[in-house]
Structure formats: structure tokens, C-alpha cells
Design an enzyme around this catalytic site. Structure first.
Site, PDB file in Angstrom:
ATOM      1  CG  HIS A 149      -3.577 -32.625  34.989  1.00 25.28           C
ATOM      2  ND1 HIS A 149      -3.936 -33.135  33.874  1.00 25.28           N
ATOM      3  CD2 HIS A 149      -2.851 -31.460  34.529  1.00 25.28           C
ATOM      4  CE1 HIS A 149      -3.280 -32.459  32.785  1.00 25.28           C
ATOM      5  NE2 HIS A 149      -2.494 -31.747  33.385  1.00 25.28           N
ATOM      6  CG  LEU A 150      -9.780 -30.679  38.922  1.00 23.41           C
ATOM      7  CD1 LEU A 150     -10.842 -29.977  39.521  1.00 23.41           C
ATOM      8  CD2 LEU A 150      -8.625 -30.257  40.169  1.00 23.41           C
ATOM      9  NE  ARG A 151      -3.573 -36.417  38.281  1.00 27.30           N
ATOM     10  CZ  ARG A 151      -2.744 -36.128  37.157  1.00 27.30           C
ATOM     11  NH1 ARG A 151      -3.254 -36.142  35.967  1.00 27.30           N
ATOM     12  NH2 ARG A 151      -1.553 -36.096  37.371  1.00 27.30           N
ATOM     13  CG  ASP A 176      -2.397 -30.870  28.950  1.00 29.34           C
ATOM     14  OD1 ASP A 176      -1.315 -30.361  28.533  1.00 29.34           O
ATOM     15  OD2 ASP A 176      -2.259 -31.512  30.349  1.00 29.34           O
ATOM     16  CG  HIS A 184       2.567 -27.279  29.681  1.00 32.31           C
ATOM     17  ND1 HIS A 184       2.908 -27.643  28.602  1.00 32.31           N
ATOM     18  CD2 HIS A 184       1.513 -28.203  30.075  1.00 32.31           C
ATOM     19  CE1 HIS A 184       2.351 -28.788  28.063  1.00 32.31           C
ATOM     20  NE2 HIS A 184       1.561 -28.907  29.029  1.00 32.31           N
ATOM     21  CG  ASP A 223       0.717 -28.864  33.860  1.00 32.10           C
ATOM     22  OD1 ASP A 223      -0.317 -29.515  33.940  1.00 32.10           O
ATOM     23  OD2 ASP A 223       1.608 -29.201  33.341  1.00 32.10           O
ATOM     24  CG  HIS A 237       1.407 -38.087  39.688  1.00 30.78           C
ATOM     25  ND1 HIS A 237       0.431 -38.743  38.704  1.00 30.78           N
ATOM     26  CD2 HIS A 237       1.833 -36.935  38.850  1.00 30.78           C
ATOM     27  CE1 HIS A 237       0.732 -38.125  37.680  1.00 30.78           C
ATOM     28  NE2 HIS A 237       1.573 -37.088  37.594  1.00 30.78           N
ATOM     29  N   GLY A 264       4.690 -34.606  36.724  1.00 27.52           N
ATOM     30  CA  GLY A 264       3.765 -33.763  37.283  1.00 27.52           C
ATOM     31  C   GLY A 264       4.078 -33.362  38.635  1.00 27.52           C
TER      32      GLY A 264
HETATM   33  O1  DOR Z   1       3.649 -33.172  34.302  1.00 27.23           O
HETATM   34  C1  DOR Z   1       2.809 -33.351  33.526  1.00 27.23           C
HETATM   35  N1  DOR Z   1       1.982 -33.876  34.294  1.00 27.23           N
HETATM   36  N2  DOR Z   1       2.304 -33.051  32.348  1.00 27.23           N
HETATM   37  C2  DOR Z   1       1.479 -33.112  31.622  1.00 27.23           C
HETATM   38  O2  DOR Z   1       1.302 -32.615  30.559  1.00 27.23           O
HETATM   39  C3  DOR Z   1       0.350 -34.097  32.202  1.00 27.23           C
HETATM   40  C4  DOR Z   1       0.425 -33.917  33.654  1.00 27.23           C
HETATM   41  C5  DOR Z   1      -0.361 -35.051  34.095  1.00 27.23           C
HETATM   42  O3  DOR Z   1      -1.378 -35.319  33.705  1.00 27.23           O
HETATM   43  O4  DOR Z   1       0.239 -35.728  35.217  1.00 27.23           O
END
Ligand code: DOR
Length: 427
Positions: A63-65, A153, A233, A306, A310, A325
């Protein structure tokens, strides 16, 4: 410099069945020659003795946000974390804002990745518009824009008929679905695995059945349609069993597991460290063992981090309120070497299969090999390097790793993408 000569590294390439000391010559982005005593004029010559020279690692789940949550990660910072961690390619999930559900956003990601000039960044397009689970994205448009697969996802597509159509369209366009297996009603209100730890801590539990009902449904749909599906995952023993049985029955299913599900259990949550909050949650020791067994017997095809960054202020709240996450790009290789290679549970070749060759095959990427003529995506590992995971060393914008302070052995010391050195460890 256009030419690079890696001298005397232990070259390991599962696609070519190679595991021996060789030199490797790179020219204009390609591997042009491998062998003994290679010489090349005007090449940058690098002494790789004592190092492992491997096909570049590919993380098919990050996830590159960007766009939308650039305070957590950007394409640039995520790509920087990737190459520092030894990854030459990453696939970013579409749960951005706006969602990666159209050509414009795919192009934005590609542009940002090109500007960064670090890892190759591919997009996974959203199955449904806005990831809302109501109507399909324009799958033809996404394919034309270059996405490698489709996923919502972070959420499951709950309407089975819609998912069926997504699978059919995806197949038509040579794509496949990556399934986030979670029944949101069963998982509602949960923060950790449902069981002894959730009871002890007084936290809402996420039962394993929230995952397994969806693994079962998605495999059944793929089997019925003859479509290809990839389970993201995977976290519990029953899911591994179902994928194993489905593979035996000839279903076109592949799956991935994350380092945190292999190297941590729900016990890690006991200190209420919100950096252990992840979805699917950390499970029991039996699940951890089942995931490892699945990796070893090839039920689980590949390792994907994954990587879910954050910000500190978002994680610095009560456990129930913290976002799910954990980051993974900068710790995955060290963990895999320390826990599996150094303990001789898997060979280096096996690791290259799980982190490079297999993800390349699943994604249909012409990578994952060191054969002459192939793209020069290379990860150089020092298998003896001992280091500790430290907050201050992360280059990712977020530091929410559950592995902080772990002592590891083995790390990427050089990462080469399309013939360009994009990361080099400084002494
Ligand atoms: O822990 C997780 N974070 N699981 C996910 O499926 C999404 C991800 C996120 O985007 O933070």
C-alpha cells in the site's frame, strides 16, 4: 554508467537452476552475460564475493497511499523503502483516495514512480468503482492502462454475482482477481484474533471463520468458472488446507502469505502495541506453523509484505481505535533470511522462488530470472550482515513495524533495477 560487472557473487537463479559462484555483466539494462572470469572494459566493477546475487525481489502486495494519504507514504518514499529492502518491483493496492479504478490514477502512479526512478511500481486496479462493491470498474480501461490484476483489497466483494462477473471479465482481459478474504459481519468490531488473547485483553475478536468462509466461496467461484484467483495474506490453517485441496483438484488458485503471519502470533498483541494490529490478525502458533508448512509444500506460492504504512499519531491511540496495518518492505528480507534461510528451513534458491520467480509468474511479468538476455533486476544480499530493526533507520514515511528491535541476519546491500543501481548500502 551503462555497464556493471558483479564479480564472484554466489549467483542463485531458480529459473535457470543455477547456484554457483559466477560473474554477471549488465549492459543497457539487461543481463548480457554470466560466467567465470568475465572481463568488461569501462564497466563499474563490483566485488560481490561473499554475497548472494539474486533475481530482484517482487512484492505483489503493498500500500503506497498516494494519492490521498501522502502523510503515511508516497510513491517515492514507498519505492525508496522497497529498494532499501531489496525489492525491485512492487504492486500497489488500489485503496487510495481517489481509488485506483481508472486510467487517470494508474497514470498518476506510473508518473510518480518514473519520477522517483527507484523500484518498478505496478498497479492493482480496483474490482469495483470506488471499492464500494456496487458496480464493476471499467476493467478494459484498467487493463489498457497497465494494471496487472484486480482487487478491492481492504474489503471483500460481498455480492457473489458481481464477483462472478468480475472474474469473467478479468479472464477475458487476461487479468485475475486478488481476493481479500474477509466477511465484514463476522469480523465486525474485532481488533485481534478471536480466542484466548482477545478474551484476556478484553478486545473484540476476529474469528478465523471470517476469513475461511470467503476463501471457500472465492475458490468455489474460481473452480466453477475455470478462472484464476489469488488469495491475499492467508492467515489461518483452514485457509491453507482449502487452498491445498483446491490446487490438488486443479483449481487455478495461487496464494501469498506475509512475514508477520509467519513470524508472529497473537501473543505479540499482549502488550497492546498497536503496531501488531493488522488485518487479517496475527493468529495462533498452530496457524503460524500451518502457514509455514503451506509455504514449504508450495500451497503458498509467494511471500508478499502487505506493507501498510500508518502515521505514528494514527497508531498512537487505544488498540481498538488504531488502524489495521504494519509496514514490511524494509524487514521482509532480513526476517526471511534469519528465520528460514539461516535455520536451513529453506534454501536461498527456494527463497528466490517465493520472493521473485513465483510472483513474476503469477503476475505475468518478464522478471524473476538472471538468465542472459533478461531485464537486469537484481538483489544483492549479504547473508552474514547482522543488524537490528531500528525506527530511525526506516526510510518509509511510516514506522509501524511490529518487528522493531528484532535482531536480524541477512540484508540487501545493493538493489539494481533495469540495470541501474538504485540502492547501495553505505559502510
Ligand atoms: O492490515 C491491513 N491494512 N490489511 C488490509 O487489508 C489493508 C491494509 C491497509 O490498507 O492499511
Amino acid at each position: 554508467m551503462d555497464r556493471i560487472l558483479l564479480k564472484n557473487g554466489q549467483m542463485v537463479c531458480p529459473a535457470g537452476g543455477i547456484d554457483e559462484i559466477r560473474d554477471l555483466l549488465i549492459e543497457k539494462g539487461k543481463i548480457v552475460k554470466t560466467g567465470k572470469n568475465l572481463k568488461a572494459e569501462s564497466a563499474r566493477t563490483i566485488d560481490a564475493s561473499g554475497k548472494l546475487v539474486l533475481p530482484g525481489f517482487i512484492d505483489m502486495h503493498v500500500h503506497l497511499r498516494e494519492p490521498g494519504f501522502e502523510h503515511k507514504e508516497t510513491i517515492e518514499s514507498g519505492a525508496r523503502a522497497a529498494v532499501k529492502g531489496g525489492f525491485t518491483s512492487v504492486c500497489c493496492m488500489p485503496n487510495t483516495e481517489p481509488v485506483i479504478d481508472n486510467q487517470g490514477i494508474v497514470e498518476l502512479v506510473a508518473t510518480r514512480a518514473r519520477e522517483a526512478g527507484l523500484a518498478s511500481v505496478y498497479c492493482i486496479g480496483a474490482i469495483t468503482r470506488g471499492r464500494k462493491g456496487k458496480e464493476l470498474s471499467d476493467i478494459g480501461e484498467l487493463k489498457a492502462a497497465g494494471v496487472l490484476a484486480l482487487s478491492d483489497d481492504g474489503s471483500e466483494v460481498l455480492n457473489s454475482e458481481l464477483l462472478r462477473r468480475a472474474m469473467e471479465y478479468a479472464s477475458t482481459f487476461g487479468l485475475f482477481i486478488i481476493s481479500h478474504c474477509e466477511d465484514p459481519w463476522l469480523a465486525a468490531g474485532g481488533s485481534v484474533n478471536e480466542g484466548a488473547v482477545s478474551t484476556r485483553l478484553g478486545l473484540g475478536g476476529i474469528p478465523r471463520v471470517a476469513e475461511t468462509v470467503m476463501v471457500s466461496r472465492d475458490i468455489a467461484l474460481a473452480a466453477y468458472l475455470g478462472a484464476k484467483i489469488h488469495i491475499a495474506h492467508i492467515s489461518c490453517a483452514e485457509s491453507v488446507d482449502m487452498v491445498r485441496a483446491a490446487k490438488k483438484a486443479g483449481v487455478k488458485v495461487t496464494c501469498e502469505c506475509a512475514p508477520h503471519h509467519m513470524f508472529l502470533t497473537e501473543e505479540a498483541v499482549l502488550g497492546y502495541n498497536t503496531n501488531t494490529k493488522v488485518n487479517p490478525p496475527l493468529r495462533t502458533e498452530a496457524d503460524r506453523q500451518a502457514v509455514l508448512s503451506g509455504l514449504l509444500d508450495n500451497t503458498i506460492d509467494c511471500v508478499a509484505t502487505d506493507h501498510a504504512p500508518h502515521a505514528e499519531m494514527e497508531k498512537d491511540v487505544e488498540y481498538d481505535n488504531a488502524p489495521f496495518g504494519v509496514t514490511g518492505l524494509e524487514t521482509a528480507v532480513g526476517l526471511m533470511f534469519t528465520e528460514l534461510v539461516d535455520r536451513k528451513i529453506i534454501t536461498v534458491s527456494r527463497l528466490a522462488e517465493k520472493m521473485s520467480l513465483n510472483p513474476a509468474r503469477i503476475l505475468g511479468l518478464n522478471r524473476g530470472t538472471l538468465k542472459e538476455g533478461s531485464v537486469a533486476d537484481i538483489t544483492v544480499i549479504d547473508p552474514k550482515a547482522e543488524w537490528a530493526v531500528r525506527v530511525e533507520d526506516f526510510v518509509s514515511l511510516s514506522k509501524n513495524s511490529p518487528f522493531i528491535d528484532r535482531k536480524l541476519k541477512g540484508k540487501a546491500v545493493m538493489t539494481i533495477v533495469e540495470g541501474k543501481i538504485v540502492y547501495e548500502e553505505k559502510d
